[in-house]
Design an enzyme around this catalytic site. Sequence first.
Site, PDB file in Angstrom:
ATOM      1  N   LYS A  20      18.782   8.307 -58.719  1.00 29.98           N
ATOM      2  CA  LYS A  20      19.358   9.055 -57.686  1.00 29.98           C
ATOM      3  C   LYS A  20      20.931   8.375 -57.485  1.00 29.98           C
ATOM      4  O   LYS A  20      22.126   8.977 -57.221  1.00 29.98           O
ATOM      5  CB  LYS A  20      18.805   8.826 -56.364  1.00 29.98           C
ATOM      6  CG  LYS A  20      17.684   9.678 -56.293  1.00 29.98           C
ATOM      7  CD  LYS A  20      16.617   9.745 -54.973  1.00 29.98           C
ATOM      8  CE  LYS A  20      15.726  10.457 -54.754  1.00 29.98           C
ATOM      9  NZ  LYS A  20      14.795  10.235 -53.627  1.00 29.98           N
ATOM     10  N   SER A  73      18.241   5.825 -52.730  1.00 30.04           N
ATOM     11  CA  SER A  73      17.026   5.155 -52.317  1.00 30.04           C
ATOM     12  C   SER A  73      15.867   6.059 -52.284  1.00 30.04           C
ATOM     13  O   SER A  73      15.970   7.446 -52.450  1.00 30.04           O
ATOM     14  CB  SER A  73      17.216   4.863 -50.734  1.00 30.04           C
ATOM     15  OG  SER A  73      16.153   4.427 -50.153  1.00 30.04           O
ATOM     16  N   ASP A  74      14.775   5.449 -52.579  1.00 26.65           N
ATOM     17  CA  ASP A  74      13.642   6.433 -52.437  1.00 26.65           C
ATOM     18  C   ASP A  74      12.489   5.452 -51.475  1.00 26.65           C
ATOM     19  O   ASP A  74      12.247   4.289 -51.602  1.00 26.65           O
ATOM     20  CB  ASP A  74      12.905   6.674 -53.720  1.00 26.65           C
ATOM     21  CG  ASP A  74      12.126   7.879 -53.728  1.00 26.65           C
ATOM     22  OD1 ASP A  74      12.387   9.123 -53.373  1.00 26.65           O
ATOM     23  OD2 ASP A  74      10.868   7.914 -53.895  1.00 26.65           O
ATOM     24  N   THR A  75      11.639   6.256 -50.915  1.00 26.10           N
ATOM     25  CA  THR A  75      10.444   5.841 -50.025  1.00 26.10           C
ATOM     26  C   THR A  75       9.212   6.410 -50.293  1.00 26.10           C
ATOM     27  O   THR A  75       9.123   7.595 -50.386  1.00 26.10           O
ATOM     28  CB  THR A  75      10.842   5.569 -48.703  1.00 26.10           C
ATOM     29  OG1 THR A  75      11.965   5.035 -48.075  1.00 26.10           O
ATOM     30  CG2 THR A  75       9.720   5.079 -47.560  1.00 26.10           C
TER      31      THR A  75
END
Length: 185
Positions: free
Chosen positions: A51, A68-70
């Site tokens: 990203k 960001s990724d969660t």
Amino acid sequence: MDCILASTSPRRRELLAHLGYRFDAVAPQVDETPLAAELAADYVCRLAIAKAEAGHGLTDGKRPVLGSDTIVVLDGQILGKPKDAEDAKATLARLSGRSHQVMTAIACAHDKGTSHKLVVTDVTFCDMSPAQIQQYVASQEPMDKAGSYGIQGLGGAFIRRIDGSYSAVVGLPLVETRELLEPHI
């Protein structure tokens, strides 16, 4: 502007604003399909990096881009966003009375390359009755959330404790984000 956020998440926008940065946002398209036998930590880091780098490609390249990724992980399995209300109920029943991990990866693409960090937080749910699960799902809050809950909303009423970063569970670890961006701003 100080940086660019490669996300359309209102929660990430709000958290980044808390740090005092001025930023624009872009929405890069990234394939989020897990690779065969990919570990959860590797997956979330790969997406954050992808990203950030895709976002960097959408800009003039002069400012750092934060991606960001969660994900929510239970027993090594990634629990994504629910497909429907029944899927949300099943996920919440699995989380009820148990601990799981929330992994948030952040990446900063800048003129010298890309750097990243992974933040892992242990989250423990209280026991949830079927009626509580039904009522929570009826609120619609779980429907667009990884793991079918939002700690910053109604879902917070079912969290017995966390060990780690609250803001990472929401979607952007504040300390680590500042540490990652600061050298490039």
